[in-house]
Design a protein around this motif. Sequence first.
Motif, PDB file in Angstrom:
ATOM      1  N   PHE A 195       0.825  -1.204   0.000  1.00 20.92           N
ATOM      2  CA  PHE A 195       0.000   0.000   0.000  1.00 20.92           C
ATOM      3  C   PHE A 195       0.861   1.257   0.000  1.00 20.92           C
ATOM      4  O   PHE A 195       0.598   2.213  -0.739  1.00 20.92           O
ATOM      5  N   LEU A 196       1.903   1.265   0.806  1.00 22.47           N
ATOM      6  CA  LEU A 196       2.748   2.457   0.898  1.00 22.47           C
ATOM      7  C   LEU A 196       3.519   2.694  -0.392  1.00 22.47           C
ATOM      8  O   LEU A 196       3.751   3.838  -0.783  1.00 22.47           O
ATOM      9  N   GLY A 197       3.911   1.609  -1.066  1.00 22.41           N
ATOM     10  CA  GLY A 197       4.575   1.770  -2.348  1.00 22.41           C
ATOM     11  C   GLY A 197       3.666   2.414  -3.371  1.00 22.41           C
ATOM     12  O   GLY A 197       4.086   3.287  -4.146  1.00 22.41           O
ATOM     13  N   LEU A 198       2.409   1.997  -3.395  1.00 20.23           N
ATOM     14  CA  LEU A 198       1.430   2.604  -4.289  1.00 20.23           C
ATOM     15  C   LEU A 198       1.212   4.065  -3.940  1.00 20.23           C
ATOM     16  O   LEU A 198       1.077   4.925  -4.820  1.00 20.23           O
ATOM     17  N   LEU A 199       1.216   4.364  -2.655  1.00 20.73           N
ATOM     18  CA  LEU A 199       1.062   5.743  -2.197  1.00 20.73           C
ATOM     19  C   LEU A 199       2.217   6.612  -2.692  1.00 20.73           C
ATOM     20  O   LEU A 199       2.012   7.695  -3.247  1.00 20.73           O
ATOM     21  N   VAL A 200       3.440   6.123  -2.510  1.00 25.20           N
ATOM     22  CA  VAL A 200       4.623   6.896  -2.897  1.00 25.20           C
ATOM     23  C   VAL A 200       4.726   7.038  -4.404  1.00 25.20           C
ATOM     24  O   VAL A 200       5.055   8.112  -4.925  1.00 25.20           O
ATOM     25  N   ASP A 201       4.439   5.980  -5.137  1.00 23.61           N
ATOM     26  CA  ASP A 201       4.640   5.986  -6.587  1.00 23.61           C
ATOM     27  C   ASP A 201       3.515   6.678  -7.356  1.00 23.61           C
ATOM     28  O   ASP A 201       3.747   7.191  -8.459  1.00 23.61           O
TER      29      ASP A 201
END
Length: 317
Positions: A195-201
């Motif tokens: 989830f955090l990767g999707l948030l950052v990217d």
Amino acid sequence: MDFLHDAGHVHDPGALFSYCNAGYCVLGALVARVRGTTWERATRERLLDPLGATHSALLPEEAILFRAAAGHVGPEGAVHHRWDMPRSNAPAGSTMCLAPRELVRFGRMFTAGGLTEDGIRLLSEESVAAMRTRQVDVPGISGLLADRWGLGFELFDWGGEVYGHDGGTIGQSTFWRVVPGADFAIAMSANGGDFLGLLVDVVLPVIREATGLAVPDFPVPAGTPQVVDLTPYTGGYQGPMISYQVAEVDGGLEITMIPGEFMTNAGTSRTTTRFVHHSGHSFIAVEPQDGRHETITFVVEDGRASHIHNGRALPRA
């Protein structure tokens, strides 16, 4: 309200911020009592229906009418064994389901000063202003994390006014931000994975481009962390659902999170993480997890930590 007897506290009233699900449950109980109905009916009649939210559910039997997603947990992305959370925690967000577009609709109501798209006044301008006004500071590392709270809103220091509120149940997460100066609201939900990767990217670049704000990145450890006296922080800290054991190891802190019965049954395992100094009384995990280095802050009084803080404050045992 006799269920509140013998309730304790983790700090003196007004002395420290600590996110509290039980506080929202009390608010929900007050709403139900004042309105002479259930929390779910009051929420639908006074918020969701006037807002025009058509893709919403407050109970499992409502959620199955939509494309409800199960939470996924662990490195293998396994489906979590339980979809619904206790109804007793509903006002704190354990049961409410909204499509992201409904969260955006909700955010635009605030940018309009409390008016819905149809011109219905849901909140007074004074109430909206109070929700956006700082009530208490949050200990710890700000930046992408909230550094203060209004009435129900997380408030962010991103070079312009930003507010919102995140949340999650087991294996499911939601991100929601409103930038009133840009007439902008954004929401994202996910049911597992990075989830955090999707948030950052994806999400943070969209916010930067649409609003012009210098949204910060997540904090990372320094190449050479500062050496500090770790004695004030070591020891045990106890909360109702988890506890921490903090030990000094190799110039940093080794923090062991021990889940209680409820968290264990929910699938949370005991973990030990090494932290190094970041700034002030804040420490940051050496290794990232799910795309983010966890941060921990200690509240120090008279030269000794009285609480460990990661959004919720746990007192020294």
